[in-house]
Design a protein around this motif. Structure first.
Motif, PDB file in Angstrom:
ATOM      1  N   ASN A   1      46.277  24.594  49.220  1.00  0.00           N
ATOM      2  CA  ASN A   1      47.094  25.746  49.580  1.00  0.00           C
ATOM      3  C   ASN A   1      46.725  26.993  48.781  1.00  0.00           C
ATOM      4  N   LEU A   2      45.781  26.859  47.839  1.00  0.00           N
ATOM      5  CA  LEU A   2      45.323  28.000  47.070  1.00  0.00           C
ATOM      6  C   LEU A   2      44.034  28.517  47.689  1.00  0.00           C
ATOM      7  N   PRO A   3      43.997  29.762  48.148  1.00  0.00           N
ATOM      8  CA  PRO A   3      42.808  30.273  48.831  1.00  0.00           C
ATOM      9  C   PRO A   3      41.720  30.659  47.840  1.00  0.00           C
ATOM     10  N   ASP A   4      40.566  31.032  48.387  1.00  0.00           N
ATOM     11  CA  ASP A   4      39.543  31.589  47.517  1.00  0.00           C
ATOM     12  C   ASP A   4      39.948  33.015  47.167  1.00  0.00           C
ATOM     13  N   HIS A   5      39.105  33.690  46.428  1.00  0.00           N
ATOM     14  CA  HIS A   5      39.460  35.025  45.941  1.00  0.00           C
ATOM     15  C   HIS A   5      39.198  36.068  47.037  1.00  0.00           C
ATOM     16  N   THR A   6      40.113  36.123  47.990  1.00  0.00           N
ATOM     17  CA  THR A   6      40.024  37.079  49.083  1.00  0.00           C
ATOM     18  C   THR A   6      41.175  38.067  48.962  1.00  0.00           C
ATOM     19  N   SER A   7      40.848  39.329  48.825  1.00  0.00           N
ATOM     20  CA  SER A   7      41.850  40.333  48.479  1.00  0.00           C
ATOM     21  C   SER A   7      42.765  40.666  49.653  1.00  0.00           C
ATOM     22  N   PHE A   8      44.046  40.764  49.370  1.00  0.00           N
ATOM     23  CA  PHE A   8      45.033  41.270  50.312  1.00  0.00           C
ATOM     24  C   PHE A   8      45.060  42.796  50.246  1.00  0.00           C
ATOM     25  N   TYR A   9      44.928  43.332  49.022  1.00  0.00           N
ATOM     26  CA  TYR A   9      44.837  44.767  48.796  1.00  0.00           C
ATOM     27  C   TYR A   9      43.471  45.109  48.214  1.00  0.00           C
ATOM     28  N   PRO A  10      42.869  46.241  48.621  1.00  0.00           N
ATOM     29  CA  PRO A  10      41.710  46.732  47.881  1.00  0.00           C
ATOM     30  C   PRO A  10      42.142  47.019  46.440  1.00  0.00           C
ATOM     31  N   CYS A  11      41.474  46.408  45.488  1.00  0.00           N
ATOM     32  CA  CYS A  11      41.985  46.434  44.118  1.00  0.00           C
ATOM     33  C   CYS A  11      40.851  46.459  43.104  1.00  0.00           C
ATOM     34  N   LEU A  12      41.086  47.154  42.019  1.00  0.00           N
ATOM     35  CA  LEU A  12      40.216  47.102  40.848  1.00  0.00           C
ATOM     36  C   LEU A  12      40.929  46.289  39.786  1.00  0.00           C
ATOM     37  N   GLN A  13      40.306  45.204  39.319  1.00  0.00           N
ATOM     38  CA  GLN A  13      40.882  44.387  38.266  1.00  0.00           C
ATOM     39  C   GLN A  13      40.112  44.615  36.960  1.00  0.00           C
ATOM     40  N   ILE A  14      40.832  45.069  35.954  1.00  0.00           N
ATOM     41  CA  ILE A  14      40.278  45.256  34.617  1.00  0.00           C
ATOM     42  C   ILE A  14      40.755  44.100  33.749  1.00  0.00           C
ATOM     43  N   GLY A  15      39.829  43.374  33.160  1.00  0.00           N
ATOM     44  CA  GLY A  15      40.183  42.284  32.256  1.00  0.00           C
ATOM     45  C   GLY A  15      39.893  42.656  30.817  1.00  0.00           C
ATOM     46  N   LEU A  16      40.874  42.477  29.956  1.00  0.00           N
ATOM     47  CA  LEU A  16      40.675  42.709  28.525  1.00  0.00           C
ATOM     48  C   LEU A  16      40.378  41.385  27.844  1.00  0.00           C
ATOM     49  N   THR A  17      39.396  41.394  26.980  1.00  0.00           N
ATOM     50  CA  THR A  17      39.022  40.172  26.282  1.00  0.00           C
ATOM     51  C   THR A  17      38.809  40.469  24.805  1.00  0.00           C
ATOM     52  N   ALA A  18      38.969  39.440  23.994  1.00  0.00           N
ATOM     53  CA  ALA A  18      38.811  39.556  22.546  1.00  0.00           C
ATOM     54  C   ALA A  18      38.151  38.297  22.026  1.00  0.00           C
ATOM     55  N   PRO A  19      37.364  38.406  20.962  1.00  0.00           N
ATOM     56  CA  PRO A  19      36.850  37.187  20.332  1.00  0.00           C
ATOM     57  C   PRO A  19      38.005  36.275  19.968  1.00  0.00           C
ATOM     58  N   ARG A  20      37.794  34.997  20.100  1.00  0.00           N
ATOM     59  CA  ARG A  20      38.879  34.037  19.956  1.00  0.00           C
ATOM     60  C   ARG A  20      39.586  34.160  18.611  1.00  0.00           C
ATOM     61  N   SER A  21      38.828  34.306  17.539  1.00  0.00           N
ATOM     62  CA  SER A  21      39.447  34.381  16.217  1.00  0.00           C
ATOM     63  C   SER A  21      40.348  35.605  16.095  1.00  0.00           C
ATOM     64  N   GLU A  22      39.927  36.718  16.689  1.00  0.00           N
ATOM     65  CA  GLU A  22      40.738  37.938  16.623  1.00  0.00           C
ATOM     66  C   GLU A  22      41.987  37.805  17.491  1.00  0.00           C
ATOM     67  N   LEU A  23      41.838  37.178  18.654  1.00  0.00           N
ATOM     68  CA  LEU A  23      43.007  36.986  19.514  1.00  0.00           C
ATOM     69  C   LEU A  23      44.015  36.060  18.838  1.00  0.00           C
ATOM     70  N   ASP A  24      43.527  35.008  18.186  1.00  0.00           N
ATOM     71  CA  ASP A  24      44.435  34.101  17.473  1.00  0.00           C
ATOM     72  C   ASP A  24      45.206  34.846  16.389  1.00  0.00           C
ATOM     73  N   GLU A  25      44.518  35.732  15.694  1.00  0.00           N
ATOM     74  CA  GLU A  25      45.189  36.502  14.641  1.00  0.00           C
ATOM     75  C   GLU A  25      46.247  37.424  15.239  1.00  0.00           C
ATOM     76  N   ARG A  26      45.942  38.060  16.365  1.00  0.00           N
ATOM     77  CA  ARG A  26      46.916  38.926  17.022  1.00  0.00           C
ATOM     78  C   ARG A  26      48.129  38.129  17.496  1.00  0.00           C
ATOM     79  N   ILE A  27      47.890  36.921  17.992  1.00  0.00           N
ATOM     80  CA  ILE A  27      48.998  36.066  18.416  1.00  0.00           C
ATOM     81  C   ILE A  27      49.877  35.692  17.233  1.00  0.00           C
TER      82      ILE A  27
END
Length: 335
Positions: free
Chosen positions: A182-208
């Motif tokens: 019941n989960l489709p592939d990544h087919t957009s319903f809306y034209p969209c720009l997705q920005i993903g923020l990422t951090a090195p794992r050790s830095e993200l752990d510290e922020r958490i």
């Protein structure tokens, strides 16, 4: 031309702050307003502020925010209901020529808005039977059954997450198909720009870790005590939220404050790993480093190009950064 911007990524990486900054700068540069739509399932709950890192009015800096404080803590989360509410906000923004910025780390909620995702209905009798069985035998037995019926779903749902296991089994029984079908592939319903923020794992752990300490220092225990009086424990979803479950255990004497903080940090780090894995699988996400000094400018460069329908030649695009070495399996931001 895009209709929605989405800012996604793991918890504590700075999504909400970036969304506000981009909205303010976009209006300064183009005169076009942007407004934020929440896609954090726990921030939909009224009164769950400190433990969800919900932005205060001051931190929103005048940018309108939608779909906060929608549900009472006694209500179960309902992604189908959220989908209807969020898409209504998207359309309402479009009618006013406002660009909606969808922000959150709840992957299914993000996809519910952006993708062709339909949710099977529910059957109260089936749900009640499965929930009664969950109470009687525990989530482990039901997870084993799910693994036999749909190994992919069992691999994506933690053995202790009884609510999600019950839902998956209910969908299988209702549709006669695996839950994952019941989960489709990544087919957009809306034209969209997705920005993903990422951090090195050790830095993200510290922020958490810092965020969890701040939650307790700012009064999470008092917030949970107030919500407990409003029925928090009766809420199948809210009572299990990160930080809230541990704070309830502290109030009950089952955990010391030190243990409650440590348990919350550990669980949040695990959750952040799952968020990264979820968003990594979406090839449409453009990844940017969370601590880039010109992060908002880089984001706006992507927004400008998406709004105009033009994407730069990746061989000459110095505004984008390859962070695939930071997050194993991540797609570089260059197309």
């Amino acid at each position: 031309m895009i209709k929605v911007i989405a800012v996604v990524g793991p918890t504590a990486v700075g999504k909400s702050d970036l969304a506000v900054e981009v909205a303010l700068r976009m209006e300064e540069r183009t005169g076009r307003r942007a407004e934020v739509i929440n896609a954090d399932s726990m921030q939909l709950y009224r009164g769950m502020d400190i433990g969800t890192a919900k932005l205060t009015e001051k931190e929103r800096r005048g940018v309108p925010h939608h779909l906060f404080d929608v549900w009472e803590v006694t209500e179960a989360a309902d992604v189908a209901s959220y989908q209807a509410m969020a898409r209504a906000r998207v359309e309402e923004c479009a009618d006013r020529d406002v660009l909606p910025v969808l922000v959150g780390g709840s992957g299914l909620y993000v996809r519910a808005v952006l993708d062709h995702l339909n949710f099977p209905g529910t059957d109260p009798a089936i749900r009640a039977r499965l929930e009664a069985e969950l109470e009687e035998v525990g989530p482990g037995v039901l997870h084993t059954r799910l693994a036999e019926a749909d190994p992919a779903a069992a691999g994506a749902i933690l053995p202790g997450n009884g609510r999600r296991i019950v839902r998956a089994l209910e969908v299988i029984e209702l549709t006669g198909r695996p839950f994952t079908a019941n989960l489709p592939d990544h087919t957009s319903f809306y034209p969209c720009l997705q920005i993903g923020l990422t951090a090195p794992r050790s830095e993200l752990d510290e922020r958490i870790d810092l965020r969890v300490d701040r939650m307790w220092d700012e009064g999470l225990l008092e917030e949970v005590r107030r919500l407990d009086a409003l029925g928090l424990r009766r809420g199948r979803t809210a009572s299990r939220a990160l930080g809230y479950a541990q704070a309830l255990a502290q109030l009950d004497g089952g955990l010391s404050e030190t243990e409650a903080r440590a348990s919350t940090a550990q669980a949040t780090r695990r959750f952040a790993r799952r968020q990264e894995s979820w968003f990594r699988r979406d090839p449409r996400v453009r990844w940017l480093p969370y601590d880039a000094p010109d992060l908002a400018d880089r984001t706006l460069t992507l927004v400008d190009r998406a709004l105009s329908g033009s994407w730069a030649d990746p061989g000459r695009d110095e505004a984008l950064v390859d962070v695939s070495t930071w997050v194993p399996g991540a797609r570089p931001v260059m197309d």
